[in-house]
Motif scaffolding. Sequence first.
Motif, PDB file in Angstrom:
ATOM      1  N   LYS A   1      15.469  69.009  27.594  1.00 37.23           N
ATOM      2  CA  LYS A   1      14.876  68.772  26.310  1.00 37.23           C
ATOM      3  C   LYS A   1      13.945  67.830  26.332  1.00 37.23           C
ATOM      4  O   LYS A   1      13.116  67.973  25.384  1.00 37.23           O
TER       5      LYS A   1
ATOM      6  N   TRP B   1      13.376  70.275  21.678  1.00 37.65           N
ATOM      7  CA  TRP B   1      14.089  71.031  20.879  1.00 37.65           C
ATOM      8  C   TRP B   1      13.358  72.103  20.158  1.00 37.65           C
ATOM      9  O   TRP B   1      13.552  73.293  20.057  1.00 37.65           O
TER      10      TRP B   1
ATOM     11  N   CYS C   1      22.210  67.265  22.758  1.00 27.34           N
ATOM     12  CA  CYS C   1      21.401  66.716  21.643  1.00 27.34           C
ATOM     13  C   CYS C   1      21.606  65.220  21.080  1.00 27.34           C
ATOM     14  O   CYS C   1      22.553  65.210  20.303  1.00 27.34           O
TER      15      CYS C   1
END
Length: 342
Positions: free
Chosen positions: A143, A148, A285
């Motif tokens: 990421k 994202w 995340c």
Amino acid sequence: MAVAADAVRQKLRFFLCKKTSSSIQENIEALISSYGSLAPKRYKYSEVTKITSCINNKLGEGGYGVVFKGMLDDSRLVAVKFLHDSKGDGEEFVNEVMSIGRTSHINIVSLFGFCLEGSKRALIYEYMPNGSLDKYIYSDNPKEVLGWDRLYTIAIGIARGLEYLHHSCNTRIVHFDIKPQNILLDQNFQPKIADFGLAKLCHTKESKLSMTGARGTPGFIAPEVHSRTFGVVSTKSDVYSYGMMLLEMVGGRKNVKSFAQVSSEKYFPHWIYDHFGQNDGLLACEGTPEKEEIAKKMALVGMWCIQILPLHRPTITKVLEMFDRGLDELDMPPRQNFSQTL
């Protein structure tokens, strides 16, 4: 007399085989000519080897051949895929090359040319400087490398490419090998679907395919491709593979984990489903609420795509509609269990 008769039969067999081979070659040449200016450029094998010899940079190797970086006379960089020697007569190869060569979409890799000389076959594609998606999503910090927002854009781009193959081509194309390794990224990280070695063509009016044997990569093959017990093989089979890839993009790990410490984590979708239910951000995340929403939306869409029965999966057009909707507008898909489905 018997010896003489055998000799005659051998000569006759040789003549018939030669005539058949000649007829097949004539059919192939006629097929190529029928496409006229729409056909990709045909190269001699000596020309193809010259294209790659100036750089001599091996990009990769797989079950279907080896890929080298090359340069055309106009200085354009290309990726040349040399296919392993094939025993087929070449007609199916030409049909697929011509159909793929007629595709034109920003999310489909462009085919510049091909080579067909007996068993020697090669495909010349546009060169993708950022390589394939797998090297980013399986990295230690996927990421951080892509981010994202870019990952989300890539996911939508791949879906648009599939929608083009399924619904906008003159000849519908089912790819059968959608996976991160077959998604190439250009200089701007625009995704392009590549490697049509397993693709199957069908008329646009056909909704299902007749096919013998399974094809694809373990972990991405739809259940109905393995067994018709689950349903018919169709464009929904690509949707399943796309869903598995989406989940990998979210989770940052392969869907078949060889060294999982907990046996239940062997089946990757269960791992995603469990972490989604725990509302822990999928352990992937760490950031703003906006980024977490992207992760959850991709996971939800992915889980809908991997429904065991094709009937319950969305079309790729529906997938794009789901991406346009807010997270609160998407329902949680039912958890899948093979034994309950059968």
